[in-house]
Design an enzyme around this catalytic site. Sequence first.
Site: not given
Length: 215
Positions: A8-10
């Site tokens: 995941f990106d944040m």
Amino acid sequence: MNYQAAIFDMDGLLLDTERVCMQIFKEACEVQNLPFHEQVYLSIIGRNAAGIEAIFRKAYGDDLKRLHQEWRTRYNAVVQHQAIPVKDGVIELLEWLKSQGIPIAVATSTVNEIAKKKLELAGLSEYFDNLTTGCEVTHGKPDPEIYLLAAQRLSANPLQCLAFEDSNNGVRAAVAANMVTYQIPDLVEPCEEVRGFGHAIVTSLHDVLLHLKQI
């Protein structure tokens, strides 16, 4: 499901950070009597510190140092002490991936210390087996290096990894890493080039969960 990992990106994907960050940058511009270049700002989303500085240097020149200091001071005062709201569907998707035994990582352009603090304050740290940040790679997004490093740390084949992104730069990185990519747009809509990648573009992580359950 045969996926070996979910990455995941944040900011803008797990956390509703981008609006907070842009508003603080706009305030910093006002305090320093400098123009707020919205399109320039939107172009930095998804990039690491080096990429952001290169873009802002062209827009603000010698004024960048004082602007960046003002922005960083104001931003850190917020994100190091206040929980950023979690985006819709995040907890449900993370819980489901855990129930499936799929390792989960974060691959964010944010520097390590700030990323850890954001995840801790938001109550998300416990879900992730690994955190890979922009200060740990030579080439930031849209280069795939950060995604490949995150997969390597989980001993996962990139071809069998799920990647979740909001920004065009992030999607370019995930697709270049040959991961199965989902885009959930935040501040910036997918451009024509990115739409041409043929990846899944959905409105929320709720939609991602529904899709994955059907696979």
